[in-house]
Design a protein around this motif. Sequence first.
Motif, PDB file in Angstrom:
ATOM      1  N   ALA A   1       0.831  -1.205   0.000  1.00 35.92           N
ATOM      2  CA  ALA A   1       0.000   0.000   0.000  1.00 35.92           C
ATOM      3  C   ALA A   1       0.867   1.257   0.000  1.00 35.92           C
ATOM      4  O   ALA A   1       0.541   2.249  -0.673  1.00 35.92           O
ATOM      5  CB  ALA A   1      -0.933  -0.010   1.206  1.00 35.92           C
ATOM      6  N   ALA A   2       1.985   1.227   0.731  1.00 34.16           N
ATOM      7  CA  ALA A   2       2.868   2.392   0.788  1.00 34.16           C
ATOM      8  C   ALA A   2       3.354   2.790  -0.601  1.00 34.16           C
ATOM      9  O   ALA A   2       3.441   3.976  -0.941  1.00 34.16           O
ATOM     10  CB  ALA A   2       4.057   2.106   1.707  1.00 34.16           C
ATOM     11  N   LYS A   3       3.647   1.808  -1.420  1.00 32.02           N
ATOM     12  CA  LYS A   3       4.116   2.085  -2.785  1.00 32.02           C
ATOM     13  C   LYS A   3       3.043   2.829  -3.577  1.00 32.02           C
ATOM     14  O   LYS A   3       3.335   3.762  -4.330  1.00 32.02           O
ATOM     15  CB  LYS A   3       4.478   0.773  -3.485  1.00 32.02           C
ATOM     16  N   LEU A   4       1.792   2.444  -3.382  1.00 32.81           N
ATOM     17  CA  LEU A   4       0.693   3.126  -4.081  1.00 32.81           C
ATOM     18  C   LEU A   4       0.489   4.534  -3.533  1.00 32.81           C
ATOM     19  O   LEU A   4       0.215   5.464  -4.294  1.00 32.81           O
ATOM     20  CB  LEU A   4      -0.598   2.309  -3.946  1.00 32.81           C
ATOM     21  N   TRP A   5       0.627   4.697  -2.212  1.00 28.68           N
ATOM     22  CA  TRP A   5       0.509   6.048  -1.649  1.00 28.68           C
ATOM     23  C   TRP A   5       1.567   6.963  -2.253  1.00 28.68           C
ATOM     24  O   TRP A   5       1.271   8.092  -2.661  1.00 28.68           O
ATOM     25  CB  TRP A   5       0.677   6.013  -0.126  1.00 28.68           C
ATOM     26  N   TYR A   6       2.790   6.473  -2.320  1.00 31.24           N
ATOM     27  CA  TYR A   6       3.880   7.298  -2.844  1.00 31.24           C
ATOM     28  C   TYR A   6       3.741   7.552  -4.345  1.00 31.24           C
ATOM     29  O   TYR A   6       3.814   8.694  -4.804  1.00 31.24           O
ATOM     30  CB  TYR A   6       5.225   6.610  -2.587  1.00 31.24           C
ATOM     31  N   GLU A   7       3.569   6.502  -5.107  1.00 29.70           N
ATOM     32  CA  GLU A   7       3.649   6.609  -6.567  1.00 29.70           C
ATOM     33  C   GLU A   7       2.386   7.171  -7.204  1.00 29.70           C
ATOM     34  O   GLU A   7       2.464   7.949  -8.161  1.00 29.70           O
ATOM     35  CB  GLU A   7       3.949   5.237  -7.172  1.00 29.70           C
ATOM     36  N   VAL A   8       1.235   6.767  -6.722  1.00 27.98           N
ATOM     37  CA  VAL A   8      -0.021   7.144  -7.372  1.00 27.98           C
ATOM     38  C   VAL A   8      -0.656   8.364  -6.714  1.00 27.98           C
ATOM     39  O   VAL A   8      -1.097   9.292  -7.392  1.00 27.98           O
ATOM     40  CB  VAL A   8      -1.020   5.956  -7.370  1.00 27.98           C
ATOM     41  N   ALA A   9      -0.707   8.367  -5.371  1.00 22.03           N
ATOM     42  CA  ALA A   9      -1.371   9.459  -4.663  1.00 22.03           C
ATOM     43  C   ALA A   9      -0.430  10.612  -4.312  1.00 22.03           C
ATOM     44  O   ALA A   9      -0.896  11.665  -3.879  1.00 22.03           O
ATOM     45  CB  ALA A   9      -2.027   8.930  -3.391  1.00 22.03           C
ATOM     46  N   ALA A  10       0.877  10.420  -4.480  1.00 23.98           N
ATOM     47  CA  ALA A  10       1.872  11.445  -4.108  1.00 23.98           C
ATOM     48  C   ALA A  10       1.678  11.874  -2.659  1.00 23.98           C
ATOM     49  O   ALA A  10       1.755  13.051  -2.315  1.00 23.98           O
ATOM     50  CB  ALA A  10       1.784  12.647  -5.047  1.00 23.98           C
TER      51      ALA A  10
ATOM     52  N   ILE B   1       8.794   8.035  -7.543  1.00 21.84           N
ATOM     53  CA  ILE B   1       8.319   9.039  -6.598  1.00 21.84           C
ATOM     54  C   ILE B   1       8.617  10.437  -7.136  1.00 21.84           C
ATOM     55  O   ILE B   1       9.740  10.733  -7.549  1.00 21.84           O
ATOM     56  CB  ILE B   1       8.992   8.851  -5.223  1.00 21.84           C
ATOM     57  N   HIS B   2       7.610  11.304  -7.135  1.00 24.11           N
ATOM     58  CA  HIS B   2       7.743  12.663  -7.658  1.00 24.11           C
ATOM     59  C   HIS B   2       8.805  13.445  -6.875  1.00 24.11           C
ATOM     60  O   HIS B   2       8.969  13.256  -5.669  1.00 24.11           O
ATOM     61  CB  HIS B   2       6.386  13.375  -7.562  1.00 24.11           C
TER      62      HIS B   2
END
Length: 443
Positions: free
Chosen positions: A342-351, A368-369
């Motif tokens: 889930a952390a990967k999705l928070w970082y990559e998709v939701a910024a 990661i932005h």
Amino acid sequence: MVFKRSVFPCVLMTAVAMVITLVIAGSTGAQTERIVLKVWDQWTGTSDKKAVDMMDANFEKMHPNVKVERSAMPAATIADKIRPALLSGTGPDVIYPEVGITFLGPLAKAGLVMDLTEVWEKRGWNQKLVEGAKAIPTFGGRTFGVGHEIEYVPIYYNKNIFNKLGVTPPKSISELEDICEKALTAGYIPIAWSARDWWTKTNLATAILWSYLGKEKAEEAMFRGGSWDMPEVREALQKAFIEWPKRNFYPPNFVALGYDEGNMFFYQQKAVMHPEGNWMIGGYIENVKDFEIGVFLWPRVKEGEPSCTIFFCGSGYVISNSTKYPELAIDYVDYLMASKEAAKLWYEVAATIPPLKLSEEDIAGWNIHYLVKEAIKALSSEEIQFVPGLSMGTPAEAFEFLKTGVAEILTGQTTVDEFVKEWDKLWQKGREEGLTYDTFKLE
């Protein structure tokens, strides 16, 4: 005579088999009856909604008999609806509201949200998650949520315009004002800020107060029973809400502008600076295509003083005390907050920065932005002084006054001095009623 074998036993056996099959199927169906886990959250933006939808889909794969029924709404709507919903027993199982004592404290005192103190230990969150994710929703010695969106509030700026103006990030409030004057002379709005929505007023008030007070004085007033009746408080509020409007540092008619309208001045390169938290990064990704964004911490009054910056858990996950599925609700929060997937999705998709502790090796190769990386760097710095935002720790009545009081300063209905005296009075009342971190009791 030829005797024919009777078909009745075969028919009987077939019928019995069918009945047994139906009974077993019915029993199995009852055992795998789909559970609906109701969730209220704030994920309405394009990128964050996409990220959470992906997480929900993953969670449903892990729990095939579960359907996550998610309703997304603004934080203010959750604040208005959640108490009556929980009192009536018709509310959601999992809620994503503000988790500071200002909002969550009254719900905890009323017994409407689950005490997660033992869950933090049992699920290993004490080791897995950052300290602030627990500290913010902890009062009276008990923990009632998991803070998320690990945030700080710097000033974002248009690097292209800074280069045109020949300026660099300021090291003091006076240098910040010099940049504003140069921006005005060049035809730009210095600071993209709007004041119609309450959170823009409270966030700017906190940012300028921390800049003037510093960590020790801010924490003394907020957490250790100190007074807000200080010269620095008056000077900060006078600067942000009296002087800067008179000097046209904000957009025209900024008092009547909504949050999104204020943001547009920065997106469209009409404004040079944007005093926002890293929750804005998703908006920058979606709306800024033609210039590079830089970031600097709010400067202190005097150059050389350590930066004192707002720290937030943007909101956090709490669980209804009346949920029929407590372990499932905990599983859901555990997956969203404490899993690397889930952390990967928070970082990559939701910024968005989740509370899960990760090393540089853990996130190596993740997309990661650059502004998220800048936020990670700042939040992990030992040189920056972080103090929670006022919305995290102010007694509810005092916080309501903060919302309206700043508006009245801006419109000339009250003076800074009158505001500070009433503000300090309401804080003292909150302490006497046990509604601050240092006085809160569950009984």
